[in-house]
Design an enzyme around this catalytic site. Structure first.
Site, PDB file in Angstrom:
ATOM      1  N   HIS A  72      -7.884   5.501  14.240  1.00  0.00           N
ATOM      2  CA  HIS A  72      -8.407   4.615  15.292  1.00  0.00           C
ATOM      3  C   HIS A  72      -9.357   5.351  16.226  1.00  0.00           C
ATOM      4  O   HIS A  72     -10.127   4.716  16.949  1.00  0.00           O
ATOM      5  CB  HIS A  72      -7.269   3.946  16.065  1.00  0.00           C
ATOM      6  CG  HIS A  72      -6.257   4.911  16.619  1.00  0.00           C
ATOM      7  ND1 HIS A  72      -5.391   5.605  15.817  1.00  0.00           N
ATOM      8  CD2 HIS A  72      -5.977   5.286  17.881  1.00  0.00           C
ATOM      9  CE1 HIS A  72      -4.614   6.376  16.592  1.00  0.00           C
ATOM     10  NE2 HIS A  72      -4.962   6.199  17.830  1.00  0.00           N
ATOM     11  N   SER A 119      -3.927   3.726   8.520  1.00  0.00           N
ATOM     12  CA  SER A 119      -2.484   3.541   8.409  1.00  0.00           C
ATOM     13  C   SER A 119      -1.910   4.894   8.781  1.00  0.00           C
ATOM     14  O   SER A 119      -2.098   5.883   8.063  1.00  0.00           O
ATOM     15  CB  SER A 119      -2.091   3.138   6.988  1.00  0.00           C
ATOM     16  OG  SER A 119      -0.685   2.954   6.929  1.00  0.00           O
ATOM     17  N   ASP A 150       0.031  11.552  18.346  1.00  0.00           N
ATOM     18  CA  ASP A 150       1.447  11.888  18.526  1.00  0.00           C
ATOM     19  C   ASP A 150       2.364  10.786  18.003  1.00  0.00           C
ATOM     20  O   ASP A 150       3.391  11.059  17.381  1.00  0.00           O
ATOM     21  CB  ASP A 150       1.776  12.248  19.981  1.00  0.00           C
ATOM     22  CG  ASP A 150       1.145  11.321  21.008  1.00  0.00           C
ATOM     23  OD1 ASP A 150       0.396  10.390  20.627  1.00  0.00           O
ATOM     24  OD2 ASP A 150       1.401  11.519  22.206  1.00  0.00           O
ATOM     25  N   ASN A 180      -1.159  12.825  23.514  1.00  0.00           N
ATOM     26  CA  ASN A 180      -1.647  12.190  24.744  1.00  0.00           C
ATOM     27  C   ASN A 180      -0.587  11.288  25.383  1.00  0.00           C
ATOM     28  O   ASN A 180      -0.879  10.543  26.310  1.00  0.00           O
ATOM     29  CB  ASN A 180      -2.981  11.455  24.505  1.00  0.00           C
ATOM     30  CG  ASN A 180      -2.850  10.278  23.570  1.00  0.00           C
ATOM     31  OD1 ASN A 180      -1.777   9.709  23.391  1.00  0.00           O
ATOM     32  ND2 ASN A 180      -3.959   9.879  22.970  1.00  0.00           N
ATOM     33  N   LEU A 182       0.692   8.565  25.227  1.00  0.00           N
ATOM     34  CA  LEU A 182       0.680   7.098  25.297  1.00  0.00           C
ATOM     35  C   LEU A 182       0.377   6.505  23.930  1.00  0.00           C
ATOM     36  O   LEU A 182      -0.671   6.759  23.352  1.00  0.00           O
ATOM     37  CB  LEU A 182      -0.346   6.622  26.321  1.00  0.00           C
ATOM     38  CG  LEU A 182      -0.019   6.946  27.769  1.00  0.00           C
ATOM     39  CD1 LEU A 182      -1.220   6.643  28.670  1.00  0.00           C
ATOM     40  CD2 LEU A 182       1.201   6.166  28.239  1.00  0.00           C
ATOM     41  N   LYS A 242      -4.801  10.766  27.583  1.00  0.00           N
ATOM     42  CA  LYS A 242      -5.571   9.664  27.030  1.00  0.00           C
ATOM     43  C   LYS A 242      -6.619   9.259  28.063  1.00  0.00           C
ATOM     44  O   LYS A 242      -6.321   9.174  29.257  1.00  0.00           O
ATOM     45  CB  LYS A 242      -4.621   8.493  26.748  1.00  0.00           C
ATOM     46  CG  LYS A 242      -5.082   7.548  25.659  1.00  0.00           C
ATOM     47  CD  LYS A 242      -3.886   6.754  25.128  1.00  0.00           C
ATOM     48  CE  LYS A 242      -4.317   5.686  24.142  1.00  0.00           C
ATOM     49  NZ  LYS A 242      -3.146   5.079  23.457  1.00  0.00           N
ATOM     50  N   SER A 339      12.822  12.795 -16.827  1.00  0.00           N
ATOM     51  CA  SER A 339      12.931  11.379 -17.186  1.00  0.00           C
ATOM     52  C   SER A 339      11.567  10.776 -17.513  1.00  0.00           C
ATOM     53  O   SER A 339      11.437   9.959 -18.414  1.00  0.00           O
ATOM     54  CB  SER A 339      13.550  10.572 -16.038  1.00  0.00           C
ATOM     55  OG  SER A 339      14.916  10.865 -15.897  1.00  0.00           O
ATOM     56  N   GLU A 360       7.972  10.272  -2.685  1.00  0.00           N
ATOM     57  CA  GLU A 360       6.941   9.535  -3.407  1.00  0.00           C
ATOM     58  C   GLU A 360       5.688   9.331  -2.556  1.00  0.00           C
ATOM     59  O   GLU A 360       4.571   9.294  -3.083  1.00  0.00           O
ATOM     60  CB  GLU A 360       7.480   8.186  -3.876  1.00  0.00           C
ATOM     61  CG  GLU A 360       8.616   8.290  -4.898  1.00  0.00           C
ATOM     62  CD  GLU A 360       9.977   8.561  -4.269  1.00  0.00           C
ATOM     63  OE1 GLU A 360      10.090   8.520  -3.024  1.00  0.00           O
ATOM     64  OE2 GLU A 360      10.938   8.820  -5.021  1.00  0.00           O
ATOM     65  N   HIS A 409      10.832   3.606 -16.643  1.00  0.00           N
ATOM     66  CA  HIS A 409      12.080   2.879 -16.399  1.00  0.00           C
ATOM     67  C   HIS A 409      11.826   1.494 -15.821  1.00  0.00           C
ATOM     68  O   HIS A 409      12.478   1.058 -14.870  1.00  0.00           O
ATOM     69  CB  HIS A 409      12.998   3.680 -15.470  1.00  0.00           C
ATOM     70  CG  HIS A 409      13.499   4.948 -16.086  1.00  0.00           C
ATOM     71  ND1 HIS A 409      12.656   5.994 -16.395  1.00  0.00           N
ATOM     72  CD2 HIS A 409      14.735   5.336 -16.486  1.00  0.00           C
ATOM     73  CE1 HIS A 409      13.371   6.970 -16.941  1.00  0.00           C
ATOM     74  NE2 HIS A 409      14.621   6.597 -17.023  1.00  0.00           N
TER      75      HIS A 409
END
Lengths: 629, 629
Positions: A72, A119, A150, A180, A182, A242, A339, A360, A409
């Site tokens: 962001h 994300s 953070d 920061n 916040l 911030k 496996s 994963e 599987h």
């Protein structure tokens, strides 16, 4: 010692980064100026003195890598690009506008952005992948810098990264946490308790350095210490504010993700010392080139028709063969390599195998990081457990990453282990990923041929394998193009078409034999390419068999093979339209939560075995031709 | 002081648990005896002296809770049930057989299993949910015991749990890590370095106790210390040996998930002192009952038709109203409560709100834990970020959990923030979950009515909300049943049907108006219930409009609303069959990776706005009636 002149230069650049973050977001009318401002001092020092990066050659093998995990703060990143002289002020002002390369969160639409972020908690695990590439594959001295917020340290994936980076002694990885205090909606969990962050990082085996993130000298010293250490990764925990530098914003709530109105922006810019347009010369990387072995001719494994071989076994064999031929193939596994049969590659090419343990998210993130450096990562685990990394797969598509994921599987046919181990949603999940490919082979020779094609396929490529042994039905000369299918049985008298893939293809064959004994001939299609699906062959079959289609899959009824077949008959984009007889399509899929049992019992209970197929075909044929059957 | 008699009793029980784990898996021919054996001493002491549990009343409010996070050790759990006298030896021998309650990994098919396990790293975060219930909602003194394997601590979700448990000072939560050193394919990352585990746990704010997991006195002391502390959770890090007690198995590789052959089993049982059938009396819980307020009449928020209100805003309002009426409603959010509007509930009912910070896995897991105690958890974040918890949602369905998940900011219509924030796969993902419900309202009144119904709905219920304001089109008297739809426009002359939901329903209405002006009348269906979908109304519309359907959705083209509509016309299970005119279905959905832009620009670019709908309808009508249009 840091000179006054140097301090001044850093400060000036930091103020410019703040001002440009404000200017761009104010023009856009949205975005994150305050989250950009808290990191500005850190980035000013990094860009001026530590980053080695050839902006004219983003693929330079020895470039440092920088990941803005706190995506962001994109305005800050774009302001850095302006300061580096690679985007104009005019382009900077196109932030968040339709068609601009400067999206709300960074994506590789910009040549200097390796991976999409936005994300939270993904930048550091991807950085681990780049760190592995640098240290173990490229064996080049570049550093991987990751700037985190953070709040995102609450994501478990960040701790998977802390864990793996230490395990692999990634001294080339430097995390910077912009503390920061916040978050989006108020104080973060740990606030300014930088010691708590440091203790956690140290317990995970990192060097942790706590600093005042606005003290340029401390920043410089921390970066210096980070690049000097050679037995562990470093995290710099920077206490910041911030909105730093503007009294009406600094360390105040309510300013997350808000652009300033023009008047307020004007005042803020004045407070920051006014607009400036410094361009700095970012240091070039040293020359460097990884030494890769030469490619060798590929010798795929082959299997005798009629032999019983699990497709997961064939995956392991094919991957090992690919490893011998292609030095850029790399394998990952989440502690189940015995496996998935990744273990054969791991034994043959230990230097190109990375054990990801049961993590994963980290596994997929590492694959994304490795492909940034042009490696071809194959990552495998139980298909059910790839759901753990679904957000990483989603973001990998936005990163335009080329990764190969293999889930073993699949379905109820795994038998006794029960539903927690059965992937029943994987086809739906992977189909709904931008620009993905979904493959589901039914025999060993087909698996090997598909694995070969995965290697060079762009985008997110998913291969679904089966636990159980299944008969080899194809000869070694058969080819299987992605987007194609195989018509297994066909005649002029076909009254219905059965479409299966993987385990259910074998049930379809059994059903076809039984129906034939009862005087009903059916076409059988092996739809091994679930996405893209072979629209033409399906249309032809529907045309030839009165629209009678039975699709059978070992998957929940939503979003899988049956949905792919239905889509082939819907008007979607540029797909050819269907003008044949009305479709009478029966979907056989899993409807009720399975338990434990033998594969046969479970296929039967789920109504996706030969019995169910026979019944479905009969219901169709009866429906159309009355009493003839 | 522990008496010799007590030590003997524990030892005898532990040996029985080992023997029964061997016996059951040998009969089954598969399963995990050795992973059961390493934990047997721990469980013998727990069951005999620490667990308070009324097996006749699994819902007793003051029962301790036990979660076998290492679900593959199911034989051990079932052996404990036998020792507690609630299953027979005969049932124990039905392990992993079709129809047995004793599945390969535990599920709530057994009344004493609260949640399914088998996807590692989920037990502890679910335990956090139960801990929250016990400490803050029930306010009862029961303890929550979670047995973990060592390998699963590689999952980041485990560290989300460590973090949140400490943050919420869950002194009622006791984690036991069975450090048997051996994972599925060899040594775990940390081996027997119990100190590394302890350091990490302490850094996250826990009491950590390292013990020899086969020393019964140390186990007893550790449990005692765990239940005595009252300012933090406790983790007991138990160094153990896989296959403990049988020389041919103990601490040896190659024995993960392997049953012994009958002869080897016989020998092992003899080595363990021979079969025995001890039953022990598990301690009863103290009486206890949470004090819940009385339910109050529900007063849902209402909105004026024509007003512009985001459905996420209506979710926040409705949730708050629900909170006032139903004392068992609980809310969770992942640090975006001011975007999802969970914040209104949080302000009104802070005692029933749990901030999960940016840890979506922990959020969903906590919801699963809370519903074990019959609370009704609503958990919200951006829909895109629910993908982070997909494995938890999948497992929640196997747990037969009743949870309500709400995803905001769906689709390209969010605008400038770009693709990382846009859910474009959520409908596909949630549809492909066993027994799920998927709802997607288009206006505020509809949202409120659906939120009300979510509260009592069984299973995984997902609500998709929209970031942007949209006009309120329904009056407050309208009802919206789950499984229903609303026919918005309808006439005898309808030439095609447009099916939308959420944001696209408004585009459908605009398109309908424009088409009407051009002399084309269309039916418009609001398919707010994406799963289950209203098959009958869709069939009727196809019948009435020559099979011309246009489905439009703000989602990738796979697995979403369009797929649900197609499924309504396929023969699936007991669905009514369609006998109307041939379907001419056009799916409008997102095909290319979006960027940033205004909502309108992005809807247009994705070809899912009114323009695209108008064009699609025209192409259909033209196709059927030649030059009339």
């Amino acid at each position: 010692m840091t000179t006054q002149e140097q301090l001044h230069q850093w400060h000036e650049l930091a103020q410019q980064l703040r001002i440009d973050s404000i200017r761009a977001t104010t023009v856009a009318g949205s975005g994150h100026p305050t989250s950009s401002m808290s990191s500005a001092d850190l980035m000013a020092v990094l860009l001026t003195n530590y980053l080695h990066y050839d902006f004219d050659n983003p693929h330079h093998p020895n470039n440092d890598r920088f990941i803005l995990s706190k995506g962001h703060a994109a305005p800050l990143l774009y302001a850095m690009y302006k300061a580096a002289g690679v985007i104009t002020d005019e382009e900077l002002m196109s932030l968040r506008q339709m068609g601009s390369r400067l999206e709300g969160h960074p994506t590789p639409v910009l040549p200097w952005v390796d991976v999409a972020t936005g994300s939270l908690g993904q930048g550091l695990p991807i950085g681990v992948g780049l760190g592995l590439a640098g240290k173990y594959l490229d064996q080049l001295p570049y550093n991987v810098w990751v700037l985190l917020g953070d709040s995102e340290t609450a994501e478990g994936s960040v701790w998977e990264a802390f864990d793996h980076a230490a395990h692999y002694t990634l001294d080339n990885l430097i995390a910077i946490i912009d503390v920061n205090r916040l978050g989006q909606r108020g104080q973060t969990e740990l606030g300014w308790n930088t010691q708590a962050y440091a203790n956690r990082a140290k317990a995970f085996g990192w060097q942790a350095i706590e600093i005042d993130g606005h003290n340029l000298t401390e920043i410089d010293q921390a970066f210096s210490a980070a690049i000097s250490i050679n037995d562990r990764p470093t995290v710099i925990i920077a206490r910041t504010k911030k909105g730093k530098g503007v009294a009406s914003l600094e360390d105040l709530g309510g300013w997350h993700g808000k652009a300033l109105k023009p008047d307020a922006a004007k005042q803020a810019i004045a407070e920051l010392g006014g607009e400036r347009h410094i361009t700095i010369q970012v240091a070039q990387p040293e020359p460097g080139q990884p030494t890769l072995l030469h490619p060798q001719p590929l010798q795929l494994p082959t299997y005798k028709q009629g032999a019983e071989v699990a497709t997961r076994r064939a995956y392991g064999d094919a991957l090992k063969a690919l490893g011998a031929a292609q030095p850029d193939v790399v394998a990952l596994d989440a502690e189940v390599s015995n496996s998935t049969y990744t273990e054969d590659f791991a034994e043959a090419y230990p230097e190109r195998y990375f054990e990801m343990y049961i993590a994963e998210q980290q596994m997929v993130a590492a694959a994304v990081g490795l492909q940034v450096r042009q490696y071809k990562p194959f990552a495998a685990t139980f298909a059910a457990f790839l759901t753990r990394a679904y957000d990483f797969v989603r973001m990998a598509a936005i990163s335009r990453a080329n990764i190969k994921l293999v889930g073993s599987h699949a379905g109820v046919s795994i038998g006794q282990d029960g539903p927690s181990q059965m992937a029943l949603e994987d086809l739906a999940a992977f189909r709904a990923v931008g620009n993905s490919t979904v493959l589901y082979p039914c025999d060993a020779n087909q698996t090997a041929k598909l694995v070969e094609q995965m290697s060079d396929r762009q985008g997110i490529v998913y291969l679904r394998t089966t636990r159980e042994n299944t008969p080899v039905i194809y000869g070694i000369e058969e080819e299987f193009s992605i987007g194609g299918s195989k018509v297994i049985r066909s005649s002029d008298q076909d009254q219905a078409t059965i479409i299966g893939a993987g385990i259910t293809l074998h049930e379809a064959i059994k059903a076809g034999d039984r129906l034939k004994n009862e005087g009903i001939t059916v076409r059988i299609i092996d739809a091994y390419s679930v996405k893209p699906i072979d629209v033409q062959t399906l249309h032809q079959a529907a045309n030839d068999t009165e629209g009678n289609l039975v699709v059978v899959e070992d998957h929940w009824q939503e979003g899988g093979l049956g949905a792919a077949v239905l889509d082939a008959f819907a008007g979607i984009g540029d797909l050819p339209s269907y003008d044949g007889p009305p479709l009478q399509l029966i979907k056989l899929a899993v409807h009720h939560m399975p338990g434990s049992g033998t594969p046969e019992e479970l296929l039967h209970a789920a109504n996706i075995d030969a019995d169910a197929i026979v019944e479905a075909v009969k219901s169709q044929v009866r429906h159309l031709i009355g009493t003839r059957v």
